[in-house]
Design a protein around this motif. Structure first.
Motif, mmCIF file in Angstrom:
data_model
loop_
_atom_site.group_PDB
_atom_site.id
_atom_site.type_symbol
_atom_site.label_atom_id
_atom_site.label_comp_id
_atom_site.label_asym_id
_atom_site.label_seq_id
_atom_site.Cartn_x
_atom_site.Cartn_y
_atom_site.Cartn_z
ATOM 1 N N LYS A 166 0.815 -1.235 0.000
ATOM 2 C CA LYS A 166 0.000 0.000 0.000
ATOM 3 C C LYS A 166 0.840 1.272 0.000
ATOM 4 N N SER A 167 1.787 1.354 0.934
ATOM 5 C CA SER A 167 2.539 2.607 1.080
ATOM 6 C C SER A 167 3.393 2.866 -0.160
ATOM 7 N N THR A 168 4.012 1.811 -0.666
ATOM 8 C CA THR A 168 4.836 1.936 -1.869
ATOM 9 C C THR A 168 3.960 2.384 -3.044
ATOM 10 N N ALA A 193 -1.657 7.515 7.335
ATOM 11 C CA ALA A 193 -2.595 7.206 8.428
ATOM 12 C C ALA A 193 -2.235 5.892 9.108
ATOM 13 N N ASP A 194 -0.984 5.517 9.035
ATOM 14 C CA ASP A 194 -0.560 4.263 9.676
ATOM 15 C C ASP A 194 -0.074 4.569 11.088
ATOM 16 N N ILE A 195 -0.756 3.958 12.071
ATOM 17 C CA ILE A 195 -0.295 4.203 13.444
ATOM 18 C C ILE A 195 0.593 3.051 13.928
ATOM 19 N N ALA A 197 4.720 4.411 10.714
ATOM 20 C CA ALA A 197 4.574 5.519 9.766
ATOM 21 C C ALA A 197 5.790 5.530 8.856
ATOM 22 N N ASN A 198 5.606 5.176 7.587
ATOM 23 C CA ASN A 198 6.809 5.098 6.748
ATOM 24 C C ASN A 198 6.782 5.963 5.496
ATOM 25 N N MET A 199 5.745 6.796 5.342
ATOM 26 C CA MET A 199 5.707 7.671 4.165
ATOM 27 C C MET A 199 6.890 8.641 4.153
ATOM 28 N N ILE A 205 -4.865 8.906 1.054
ATOM 29 C CA ILE A 205 -4.704 8.494 2.453
ATOM 30 C C ILE A 205 -4.223 7.047 2.483
ATOM 31 N N ASP A 206 -3.026 6.844 3.030
ATOM 32 C CA ASP A 206 -2.459 5.491 3.124
ATOM 33 C C ASP A 206 -2.756 4.934 4.516
ATOM 34 N N THR A 207 -3.581 3.880 4.563
ATOM 35 C CA THR A 207 -3.925 3.313 5.879
ATOM 36 C C THR A 207 -2.952 2.202 6.246
HETATM 37 MG MG LIG Z 1 2.167 0.778 4.739
#
Ligand SMILES: [Mg+2]
Ligand SMILES: Nc1ncnc2c1ncn2[C@@H]1O[C@H](COP(=O)(O)OP(=O)(O)OP(=O)(O)O)[C@@H](O)[C@H]1O
Length: 271
Positions: free
Chosen positions: A39-41, A62-64, A67-69, A141-143
């Protein structure tokens, strides 16, 4: 509104709702159910390709969990989404510019303590606040992984939802669980397959999921729209490790072209 949001939180959400803002900003939430599917990639690369088409893009991490963005964009933001959620900062204060033209980031924060009451209130406001800024064409929004209450909050505020999945049976089981949940009060789910070499494979599996939904009598007005596939490439994992963006480094790669095709459909489907 999803069942899991407490009624007290829902009342507060309604109290904080402003009149709908007219804005150019379109919001897309990227989710998966299963973790680690890319997802994040995917989000970072889609953001880059949208930005290089001239669109102004904001990415919300939005990753708790992790957080890697900020790692993918190779920046170290001072403030995060949670400074906004906790009411310390305004939305424009927590937006950070990235080294890439037309891309801004609202960074996440690992290990954040989620409180449904507080989060519901601020997440409902975030959509209006971002729309009011009117600075962005697309807000991605990246969950994080899973369908926990926090991820559900982000799904409930979004008009456009994209599920990224692999063909792995456990990932598909999670996508079906997501379909079941969303079919109660959303109109559509966009479906994209990562680690999938052939477009037709994603298409066939999407049809099977649609058939299963019909067989199980999910809401017939809920639509699944297949938007394409992305192959596996070691260049993707290598560029991530080097804190570089794949689509920026490999602009003519066949995987970048797959991502461009996904964007062509996305632009038609996002409202
Ligand atoms: Mg991710
Ligand atoms: N198409 C691909 N080909 C090769 N590697 C990939 C591809 N997509 C993602 N990856 C790699 O897979 C790993 C997981 O990706 P990523 O962190 O984007 O997943 P995620 O779904 O955001 O995970 P989480 O659920 O933990 O947030 C990373 O090392 C990334 O570089």
């Amino acid at each position: 509104m999803f069942n899991s949001i407490s009624s007290q939180a829902s009342k507060l959400v309604n109290l904080t709702k402003k009149n709908s803002v007219i804005s150019k900003s379109k919001i897309l939430t990227i989710t998966s159910g299963k973790g680690g599917v890319g997802k994040s990639t995917f989000t970072a690369n889609i953001a880059y390709l949208l930005a290089s088409r001239g669109f102004k893009v904001a990415v919300i991490d939005a990753d708790i969990g992790l957080a890697n963005m900020q790692v993918l964009f190779d920046i170290r933001p001072r403030l995060s989404l949670f400074d906004y959620i906790e009411g310390r900062n305004t939305i424009d204060e927590v937006i950070t510019k990235t080294p890439f033209n037309n891309i801004s980031l609202i960074a996440g924060k690992s290990g954040y303590q989620y409180s449904s009451l507080k989060t519901s209130m601020f997440l409902t406001r975030i959509v209006d606040d971002i729309k009011e800024l009117n600075n962005f064409d697309y807000v991605l929004i990246d969950t994080g992984a899973g369908l926990n209450e926090y991820v559900q909050e982000f799904l409930s505020i979004s008009d456009n939802i994209l599920a990224l999945t692999t063909t792995d049976p456990s990932a598909l089981t999670d996508v079906y669980a997501l379909m079941k949940m969303l079919s109660r009060d959303k109109e559509k789910l966009l479906l994209c397959f990562n680690h999938t070499k052939k477009y037709q494979i994603g298409e066939t599996i999407s049809k099977s999921l649609i058939n299963l939904a019909q067989k199980n009598r999910l809401n017939p007005n809920f639509m699944i729209k297949y938007i394409g596939n992305v192959s596996t490439s070691t260049n993707i994992s290598t560029t991530s490790r080097l804190r570089k963006l794949f689509a920026h480094e490999f602009i003519n790669d066949h995987i970048t072209l797959q991502l461009q095709k996904v964007i062509d459909i996305l632009l038609k489907e996002i409202k």
